[in-house]
Design a protein around this motif. Structure first.
Motif, mmCIF file in Angstrom:
data_model
loop_
_atom_site.group_PDB
_atom_site.id
_atom_site.type_symbol
_atom_site.label_atom_id
_atom_site.label_comp_id
_atom_site.label_asym_id
_atom_site.label_seq_id
_atom_site.Cartn_x
_atom_site.Cartn_y
_atom_site.Cartn_z
ATOM 1 N N LEU A 1 -35.059 83.292 16.380
ATOM 2 C CA LEU A 1 -34.810 84.058 17.592
ATOM 3 C C LEU A 1 -33.343 83.921 18.000
ATOM 4 O O LEU A 1 -32.736 82.877 17.770
ATOM 5 N N PRO A 2 -32.780 84.950 18.593
ATOM 6 C CA PRO A 2 -31.391 84.835 19.043
ATOM 7 C C PRO A 2 -31.290 83.897 20.234
ATOM 8 O O PRO A 2 -32.223 83.768 21.026
ATOM 9 N N GLY A 3 -30.171 83.233 20.343
ATOM 10 C CA GLY A 3 -29.917 82.382 21.501
ATOM 11 C C GLY A 3 -29.069 83.124 22.508
ATOM 12 O O GLY A 3 -28.387 84.089 22.193
ATOM 13 N N LYS B 1 -28.713 69.984 28.003
ATOM 14 C CA LYS B 1 -30.166 69.851 27.819
ATOM 15 C C LYS B 1 -30.904 70.963 28.561
ATOM 16 O O LYS B 1 -31.863 71.548 28.043
ATOM 17 N N ALA B 2 -30.482 71.249 29.782
ATOM 18 C CA ALA B 2 -31.109 72.326 30.559
ATOM 19 C C ALA B 2 -30.907 73.668 29.876
ATOM 20 O O ALA B 2 -31.823 74.496 29.821
ATOM 21 N N ALA B 3 -29.712 73.889 29.344
ATOM 22 C CA ALA B 3 -29.444 75.140 28.638
ATOM 23 C C ALA B 3 -30.365 75.278 27.431
ATOM 24 O O ALA B 3 -30.984 76.331 27.226
ATOM 25 N N ALA B 4 -30.472 74.227 26.636
ATOM 26 C CA ALA B 4 -31.331 74.272 25.449
ATOM 27 C C ALA B 4 -32.786 74.535 25.822
ATOM 28 O O ALA B 4 -33.472 75.313 25.157
ATOM 29 N N ALA B 5 -33.242 73.915 26.892
ATOM 30 C CA ALA B 5 -34.626 74.115 27.324
ATOM 31 C C ALA B 5 -34.885 75.561 27.736
ATOM 32 O O ALA B 5 -35.999 76.056 27.609
ATOM 33 N N GLY B 6 -33.844 76.240 28.200
ATOM 34 C CA GLY B 6 -33.982 77.627 28.628
ATOM 35 C C GLY B 6 -33.628 78.651 27.569
ATOM 36 O O GLY B 6 -33.566 79.848 27.864
ATOM 37 N N GLY B 7 -33.358 78.220 26.341
ATOM 38 C CA GLY B 7 -33.052 79.163 25.271
ATOM 39 C C GLY B 7 -31.591 79.547 25.159
ATOM 40 O O GLY B 7 -31.226 80.451 24.414
#
Length: 113
Positions: A2-4, A28-34
Motif C-alpha cells: 500500500l502507498p504511504g 511512531k504516531a506517524a507510522a501508526a497512522g500510515g
C-alpha cells in the motif's frame, strides 16, 4: 503493498522542546497512522533551524529514533540568507520564511537584508 502518506508540515520539537513532542513520539504516531514520511518545519525546536550547525544538531538528535523517513525545512530569517546554500547541501528539502513575526523569538521574520 500500500502507498504511504507524506506529511510535509510537521513540528518535531526536538532538540530543545521534547516535552512537546520528540522524534520517537512523532514518528511512531506517524507510522501508526500510515504516514511513511514526515517533513519537519524549522521552527519550534530550540534552537530554530537557521544554519548548518543547527541542522546537523537536529539530524544528530534524530539518530536512532526514527520509525519513518524524515526530511527537514531550513529557516530563512533576518540576516541568514548566506546560510541557505550550506543547509541545502546539508539535506534540507525546502525553505520556510515568515513575512511577519513568527511568534518565536529565535525565528524572526525574513527581511531584505
Amino acid at each position: 503493498l500500500l502507498p504511504g502518506l507524506v506529511d510535509v508540515h510537521t513540528h518535531i520539537n526536538e532538540p530543545g522542546r521534547t516535552e512537546w513532542e520528540g522524534f520517537i513520539t512523532a514518528t511512531k504516531a506517524a507510522a501508526a497512522g500510515g504516514i511513511t514520511t514526515l517533513v519537519d518545519m524549522p521552527i519550534n525546536s530550540h534552537p530554530a533551524i537557521t544554519n548548518l550547525t543547527r541542522l546537523e544538531s537536529k539530524i544528530k538528535a534524530a539518530a536512532g529514533k526514527l520509525w519513518v523517513d524524515v526530511g527537514f525545512f531550513a529557516g530563512l530569517t533576518q540576516g541568514n540568507a548566506g546560510e541557505l546554500e550550506d543547509m541545502i547541501k546539508g539535506r534540507v528539502l525546502a525553505i520556510k520564511a515568515f513575512m511577519v513575526h513568527s511568534g518565536m523569538d529565535d525565528f524572526p521574520e525574513a527581511t531584505e537584508d
